[in-house]
Design a protein around this motif. Structure first.
Motif, PDB file in Angstrom:
ATOM      1  N   TYR A  58       0.838  -1.200   0.000  1.00 46.12           N
ATOM      2  CA  TYR A  58       0.000   0.000   0.000  1.00 46.12           C
ATOM      3  C   TYR A  58       0.872   1.248   0.000  1.00 46.12           C
ATOM      4  O   TYR A  58       2.041   1.219   0.404  1.00 46.12           O
ATOM      5  N   ASP A  59       0.276   2.330  -0.451  1.00 48.06           N
ATOM      6  CA  ASP A  59       0.972   3.612  -0.472  1.00 48.06           C
ATOM      7  C   ASP A  59       1.274   4.065   0.951  1.00 48.06           C
ATOM      8  O   ASP A  59       0.389   4.098   1.803  1.00 48.06           O
ATOM      9  N   HIS A  60       2.509   4.405   1.183  1.00 50.70           N
ATOM     10  CA  HIS A  60       2.955   4.750   2.544  1.00 50.70           C
ATOM     11  C   HIS A  60       2.203   5.955   3.105  1.00 50.70           C
ATOM     12  O   HIS A  60       1.749   5.936   4.256  1.00 50.70           O
ATOM     13  N   SER A  61       2.050   7.007   2.312  1.00 50.01           N
ATOM     14  CA  SER A  61       1.411   8.228   2.794  1.00 50.01           C
ATOM     15  C   SER A  61      -0.057   7.998   3.146  1.00 50.01           C
ATOM     16  O   SER A  61      -0.563   8.517   4.140  1.00 50.01           O
ATOM     17  N   ILE A  62      -0.752   7.182   2.318  1.00 53.06           N
ATOM     18  CA  ILE A  62      -2.168   6.884   2.592  1.00 53.06           C
ATOM     19  C   ILE A  62      -2.293   6.088   3.883  1.00 53.06           C
ATOM     20  O   ILE A  62      -3.185   6.333   4.702  1.00 53.06           O
ATOM     21  N   LEU A  63      -1.397   5.131   4.066  1.00 51.31           N
ATOM     22  CA  LEU A  63      -1.437   4.294   5.258  1.00 51.31           C
ATOM     23  C   LEU A  63      -1.187   5.107   6.518  1.00 51.31           C
ATOM     24  O   LEU A  63      -1.897   4.965   7.522  1.00 51.31           O
ATOM     25  N   ILE A  64      -0.216   5.988   6.483  1.00 47.60           N
ATOM     26  CA  ILE A  64       0.090   6.818   7.645  1.00 47.60           C
ATOM     27  C   ILE A  64      -1.053   7.776   7.945  1.00 47.60           C
ATOM     28  O   ILE A  64      -1.445   7.967   9.095  1.00 47.60           O
ATOM     29  N   THR A  65      -1.608   8.392   6.893  1.00 43.60           N
ATOM     30  CA  THR A  65      -2.751   9.289   7.089  1.00 43.60           C
ATOM     31  C   THR A  65      -3.931   8.540   7.685  1.00 43.60           C
ATOM     32  O   THR A  65      -4.606   9.031   8.598  1.00 43.60           O
ATOM     33  N   GLY A  66      -4.181   7.334   7.170  1.00 45.62           N
ATOM     34  CA  GLY A  66      -5.277   6.527   7.699  1.00 45.62           C
ATOM     35  C   GLY A  66      -5.077   6.167   9.156  1.00 45.62           C
ATOM     36  O   GLY A  66      -6.031   6.190   9.951  1.00 45.62           O
ATOM     37  N   LEU A  67      -3.849   5.841   9.552  1.00 45.18           N
ATOM     38  CA  LEU A  67      -3.554   5.514  10.942  1.00 45.18           C
ATOM     39  C   LEU A  67      -3.746   6.725  11.852  1.00 45.18           C
ATOM     40  O   LEU A  67      -4.270   6.618  12.959  1.00 45.18           O
ATOM     41  N   LYS A  68      -3.324   7.891  11.363  1.00 42.98           N
ATOM     42  CA  LYS A  68      -3.489   9.111  12.163  1.00 42.98           C
ATOM     43  C   LYS A  68      -4.970   9.442  12.367  1.00 42.98           C
ATOM     44  O   LYS A  68      -5.414   9.693  13.491  1.00 42.98           O
ATOM     45  N   VAL A  69      -5.720   9.437  11.277  1.00 43.98           N
ATOM     46  CA  VAL A  69      -7.149   9.752  11.361  1.00 43.98           C
ATOM     47  C   VAL A  69      -7.878   8.683  12.165  1.00 43.98           C
ATOM     48  O   VAL A  69      -8.733   8.988  13.007  1.00 43.98           O
ATOM     49  N   GLY A  70      -7.550   7.412  11.907  1.00 35.04           N
ATOM     50  CA  GLY A  70      -8.194   6.321  12.628  1.00 35.04           C
ATOM     51  C   GLY A  70      -7.942   6.371  14.118  1.00 35.04           C
ATOM     52  O   GLY A  70      -8.847   6.118  14.928  1.00 35.04           O
ATOM     53  N   THR A  71      -6.721   6.724  14.508  1.00 36.91           N
ATOM     54  CA  THR A  71      -6.397   6.818  15.927  1.00 36.91           C
ATOM     55  C   THR A  71      -7.125   7.974  16.584  1.00 36.91           C
ATOM     56  O   THR A  71      -7.590   7.869  17.726  1.00 36.91           O
ATOM     57  N   SER A  72      -7.246   9.096  15.879  1.00 35.89           N
ATOM     58  CA  SER A  72      -7.989  10.230  16.420  1.00 35.89           C
ATOM     59  C   SER A  72      -9.470   9.897  16.572  1.00 35.89           C
ATOM     60  O   SER A  72     -10.117  10.292  17.548  1.00 35.89           O
ATOM     61  N   MET A  73     -10.033   9.149  15.602  1.00 36.85           N
ATOM     62  CA  MET A  73     -11.425   8.731  15.718  1.00 36.85           C
ATOM     63  C   MET A  73     -11.617   7.784  16.902  1.00 36.85           C
ATOM     64  O   MET A  73     -12.627   7.855  17.616  1.00 36.85           O
ATOM     65  N   ALA A  74     -10.644   6.908  17.120  1.00 39.45           N
ATOM     66  CA  ALA A  74     -10.722   6.005  18.267  1.00 39.45           C
ATOM     67  C   ALA A  74     -10.704   6.793  19.572  1.00 39.45           C
ATOM     68  O   ALA A  74     -11.450   6.485  20.507  1.00 39.45           O
ATOM     69  N   ALA A  75      -9.862   7.820  19.630  1.00 33.45           N
ATOM     70  CA  ALA A  75      -9.801   8.655  20.833  1.00 33.45           C
ATOM     71  C   ALA A  75     -11.109   9.408  21.048  1.00 33.45           C
ATOM     72  O   ALA A  75     -11.509   9.669  22.189  1.00 33.45           O
ATOM     73  N   ALA A  76     -11.801   9.752  19.947  1.00 31.45           N
ATOM     74  CA  ALA A  76     -13.054  10.505  20.055  1.00 31.45           C
ATOM     75  C   ALA A  76     -14.131   9.736  20.795  1.00 31.45           C
ATOM     76  O   ALA A  76     -15.047  10.330  21.379  1.00 31.45           O
ATOM     77  N   ASN A  77     -14.041   8.405  20.804  1.00 31.87           N
ATOM     78  CA  ASN A  77     -15.040   7.605  21.509  1.00 31.87           C
ATOM     79  C   ASN A  77     -15.072   7.916  23.001  1.00 31.87           C
ATOM     80  O   ASN A  77     -16.108   7.755  23.651  1.00 31.87           O
ATOM     81  N   SER A  78     -13.960   8.410  23.538  1.00 27.05           N
ATOM     82  CA  SER A  78     -13.871   8.680  24.975  1.00 27.05           C
ATOM     83  C   SER A  78     -14.689   9.887  25.411  1.00 27.05           C
ATOM     84  O   SER A  78     -15.000  10.017  26.595  1.00 27.05           O
ATOM     85  N   PHE A  79     -15.010  10.788  24.494  1.00 31.36           N
ATOM     86  CA  PHE A  79     -15.850  11.925  24.885  1.00 31.36           C
ATOM     87  C   PHE A  79     -17.292  11.772  24.394  1.00 31.36           C
ATOM     88  O   PHE A  79     -18.185  12.502  24.837  1.00 31.36           O
TER      89      PHE A  79
END
Length: 343
Positions: free
Chosen positions: A268-289
Motif C-alpha cells: 500500500y501507499d505509505h502516505s495513505i497508510l500513515i494518514t489513515g492511521l493518524k485519522v483512525g487513531t484520532s477517531m478512536a480517541a473521540a469515543n472517549s468523549f
C-alpha cells in the motif's frame, strides 16, 4: 521512515539508528504548517476538553449523586475508563505539536497502554451490559432476584483485569529511539518474529470482532423479545445502549482496518497508510468523549433538553434504565403467580 508517532502507529522499521544521523539532522517541527496535522491537533484538544470534563461530570453524578444500582455501576466504570484515557491525552497532543517524544520510555509505554486499556475495558463493559440486558429481558424474575451491585462490581473488576492483561503488549513492545535528530515513541516489533501480526490480530479479534458478535446476538434476542412483549413502554434505555455500541463501532473500525492493512504495508501507499492511521487513531480517541455526550442528549426528549440542566439530563439518561427495568420486572412478577411466591 520519518513520520509522526502521535498515538500508536505500528511501523517498526527503526533498526539502523546511528550517531551520525543524530549529528547531521536537526529536527524542526512542521506540524503547524500541515493542514492535516493542525486539524488533528484541534480535534485532539476538543476530545481532551470534552472527554476530561464530561467524564468527570459523569463520575461525579453517578458516583456521588445517584443511588448505587447495577446500571450505574456499568456506566460509572465506562466513565472512569474514558476519563483515564483523556487525562493522558496532553502527552500525545504535545508529541503531535513537537513531532518528538520528550517524556521518556515509561510514559511512552504507559500512554499507549492506557489507550488499549480504554479500548478493551469499554468493549468488554458494553458486552457485559448487553448480556445483562438480554438476561433481564429473557429471565426477568431471576434477574430481579440475582442482579445486585456487589455482583456487578465483581464482574466489572474481572472485565478490567482482562483488559489489563490484553493491554500488556503495549508495555512490552513500545520503545523509544533517536532517529533523524529526534526522539520517537514507536512499536518495536523486531524483538520476536511474527509479534506484530499476533498483537494486531489478537487486538482485532478480542477487542472488536468477538465482542461485537456477542453484542449482536444479545440485541437480536432482545429485539425479538420486545416485539412479542408490549409491557416495556420506554425505549430510552435501549436507544442509549444502541448509541453507545454504534459510537464504539464507528470510532474504532477505521483504526482496526488500517492496522490490519499495515501488516502488509509494502502493498500500500505509505502516505495513505500513515494518514489513515493518524485519522483512525484520532477517531478512536473521540469515543472517549462521545459517551457522556450521549448520556446528555438521550436522557430526555428534544423539547425537554433545553428546559433542564446538564446534570438532570445525564442523571435521567443513566437512571431511566433502572426505573424502566424495575417497572418491567414488577409487571412480569405480578402476572406470574407461581414465580411471585419465590420472590
Amino acid at each position: 521512515m520519518d513520520y509522526d508517532q502521535s498515538f500508536d502507529y505500528n511501523y517498526s522499521n527503526y533498526d539502523n539508528f546511528t550517531t551520525q544521523e543524530e549529528a547531521v539532522f536537526q529536527h524542526k517541527s512542521t506540524c503547524l504548517n500541515d493542514v492535516l496535522c493542525v486539524s488533528l491537533l484541534v480535534v485532539s484538544v476538543i476530545i481532551f476538553l470534552l472527554g476530561f470534563f464530561g467524564n468527570a461530570l459523569v463520575i461525579w453524578i453517578s458516583g456521588f449523586k445517584m443511588k448505587k444500582t447495577v446500571n450505574i455501576t456499568w456506566y460509572l466504570s465506562l466513565a472512569i475508563s474514558d476519563f483515564l484515557f483523556c487525562a493522558f491525552l496532553p502527552f500525545s497532543i504535545t508529541n503531535m505539536v513537537m513531532e518528538e517524544w520528550i517524556f521518556g520510555l515509561f510514559m511512552c509505554k504507559f500512554a499507549s497502554t492506557l489507550m488499549f486499556l480504554n479500548m478493551f475495558s469499554s468493549i468488554f463493559l458494553l458486552v457485559v451490559i448487553s448480556v445483562d440486558r438480554c438476561i433481564s429481558v429473557m429471565f426477568p424474575v431471576w434477574a430481579q432476584n440475582q442482579r445486585t451491585v456487589k455482583k456487578a462490581s465483581i464482574v466489572v473488576v474481572l472485565a478490567w483485569f482482562l483488559a489489563i492483561g490484553l493491554s500488556i503488549p503495549s508495555m512490552v513492545f513500545r520503545d523509544v529511539r533517536n532517529h533523524l535528530g529526534r526522539t520517537i515513541c514507536f512499536n518495536n516489533y523486531t524483538m520476536t518474529q511474527h509479534s506484530h501480526k499476533i498483537v494486531a490480530l489478537s487486538r482485532f479479534l478480542a477487542g472488536f470482532v468477538g465482542p461485537f458478535i456477542i453484542i449482536i446476538i444479545c440485541y437480536s434476542v432482545i429485539i425479538l423479545k420486545l416485539r412479542t412483549n408490549r409491557m416495556i413502554k420506554s425505549s430510552k434505555p435501549f436507544k442509549v445502549m444502541s448509541a453507545l455500541v454504534a459510537a464504539f463501532f464507528i470510532c474504532w473500525l477505521p483504526y482496526h482496518v488500517f492496522v490490519i492493512l499495515e501488516l502488509n504495508h509494502q502493498n500500500y501507499d505509505h502516505s495513505i497508510l500513515i494518514t489513515g492511521l493518524k485519522v483512525g487513531t484520532s477517531m478512536a480517541a473521540a469515543n472517549s468523549f462521545l459517551n457522556p455526550v450521549l448520556y446528555v442528549f438521550m436522557g430526555n426528549d428534544f423539547k425537554q433538553k433545553f428546559k433542564s440542566s446538564v446534570l438532570s439530563k445525564m442523571e435521567n439518561a443513566m437512571g431511566e434504565e433502572g426505573r424502566t427495568t424495575s417497572r418491567y420486572l414488577s409487571r412480569t412478577s405480578s402476572m406470574d403467580g407461581r414465580a411471585s411466591t419465590y420472590i
